[in-house]
Design a protein around this motif. Structure first.
Motif, short mmCIF file in Angstrom:
data_model
loop_
_atom_site.label_atom_id
_atom_site.label_comp_id
_atom_site.label_asym_id
_atom_site.label_seq_id
_atom_site.Cartn_x
_atom_site.Cartn_y
_atom_site.Cartn_z
N MET A 92 87.53 28.32 -22.83
CA MET A 92 88.78 27.57 -22.99
C MET A 92 89.12 27.51 -24.47
SD MET A 92 87.16 23.84 -21.95
CE MET A 92 88.61 22.91 -22.00
N SER A 93 90.36 27.16 -24.78
CA SER A 93 90.75 27.08 -26.19
C SER A 93 90.14 25.84 -26.83
CB SER A 93 92.27 27.06 -26.33
OG SER A 93 92.77 25.83 -25.87
N GLN A 94 89.86 25.96 -28.12
CA GLN A 94 89.23 24.86 -28.84
C GLN A 94 90.13 23.63 -28.86
OE1 GLN A 94 87.85 25.90 -32.74
NE2 GLN A 94 87.50 23.78 -33.33
N GLY A 95 91.44 23.84 -28.92
CA GLY A 95 92.40 22.73 -28.96
C GLY A 95 92.46 21.95 -27.65
N SER A 96 92.03 22.54 -26.55
CA SER A 96 92.12 21.83 -25.28
C SER A 96 90.83 21.07 -24.94
CB SER A 96 92.47 22.79 -24.14
OG SER A 96 91.42 23.71 -23.96
N TYR B 90 82.89 21.63 -30.95
CA TYR B 90 83.97 21.95 -30.00
C TYR B 90 84.16 23.47 -29.92
CZ TYR B 90 85.75 17.24 -29.05
OH TYR B 90 85.92 15.96 -28.60
N PRO C 204 91.54 17.01 -25.39
CA PRO C 204 92.33 16.38 -24.33
C PRO C 204 91.65 16.41 -22.97
CG PRO C 204 93.73 17.78 -25.67
CD PRO C 204 92.33 18.01 -26.11
N VAL C 205 90.97 17.53 -22.65
CA VAL C 205 90.28 17.61 -21.36
C VAL C 205 89.11 16.62 -21.35
CG1 VAL C 205 88.91 19.11 -19.85
CG2 VAL C 205 91.00 19.98 -20.92
N ALA D 42 83.97 25.43 -26.47
CA ALA D 42 85.14 26.21 -26.02
C ALA D 42 84.74 27.65 -25.73
CB ALA D 42 86.25 26.14 -27.07
N ARG E 205 90.50 13.18 -20.65
CA ARG E 205 90.83 12.98 -19.24
C ARG E 205 89.57 12.83 -18.40
NH1 ARG E 205 94.85 16.69 -20.56
NH2 ARG E 205 93.65 18.46 -19.78
#
Length: 163
Positions: free
Chosen positions: A136-140, A127, A143-144, A131, A147
Motif C-alpha cells: 500500500m502507499s506510505q501516505g495511506s 511506515y 489514515p488506515v 507500506a 480507522r
C-alpha cells in the motif's frame, strides 16, 4: 534431672543471659530464649547444663545476627530497588494484556489485522517498511491505521459494556 527441675533451675539464668544478648543480636529476648530452649531440650545431658546454656545463648545470638544480615523484610508498599525489572506478577499481567490485544486485533475486519499486526511487531518498523510489506502507499498507512484503531476501540468498548 527431670525436665521440670531443668526448667526451674535454669529458667532465671536463661532469662538473664537472653536479656543480655538479645539487644546486641537485634532480636527479642523471648525469641532468643525460645530458640535456646529448643536447642537445650534436644540435648538433655545433665552435666554442665549451665555452661551449655551460656554457650547455646551466644550461639543462637550469633545465628540471629547472621540471619539479620541476610534477611530483608518484605514491604509490599515499597518501590522496587533501582535497576530491578518488573515483578513476576506485572510481567504475567502484561503478557496477558498483549495476548488479549492480539486476539482482538485478529477479530478486526478487512486488512486491519495485518496492518495493526505489522505496527505491533517487535521490530518497530517504519511506515515505509509497513507500506512496502503490505503493498500500500506510505501516505495511506496513517489514515488506515486510524480507522482500524477506531474500529478496535468501538469493538472493545462494546465487549466491555456488554458482559
Amino acid at each position: 534431672m527431670t525436665l521440670s527441675d531443668l526448667l526451674t533451675r535454669l529458667g532465671p539464668l536463661l532469662k538473664a543471659e537472653c536479656a543480655a544478648e538479645a539487644s546486641a543480636a537485634g532480636i527479642d529476648a523471648a525469641d532468643l530464649e525460645q530458640s535456646v530452649w529448643l536447642r537445650l531440650l534436644s540435648d538433655r545431658r545433665a552435666d554442665g547444663a549451665a555452661a551449655r546454656l551460656r554457650t547455646a545463648v551466644r550461639a543462637e545470638a550469633r545465628a540471629a545476627r547472621r540471619r539479620a544480615l541476610r534477611e530483608v523484610p518484605y514491604d509490599p508498599t515499597a518501590d522496587p530497588p533501582a535497576g530491578a525489572g518488573p515483578g513476576v506478577e506485572q510481567s504475567v499481567l502484561a503478557a496477558e494484556a498483549r495476548r488479549e490485544l492480539r486476539a482482538a486485533v485478529r477479530r478486526l475486519p478487512g486488512r486491519c489485522p495485518t496492518l495493526l499486526g505489522a505496527l505491533l511487531s517487535a521490530g518497530d518498523p517504519t511506515y515505509q517498511e509497513i507500506a512496502g510489506k503490505l503493498g500500500m502507499s506510505q501516505g495511506s498507512v496513517g489514515p488506515v491505521r486510524s480507522r482500524c484503531l477506531g474500529c478496535l476501540r468501538r469493538m472493545l468498548m462494546a465487549e466491555i459494556a456488554a458482559p
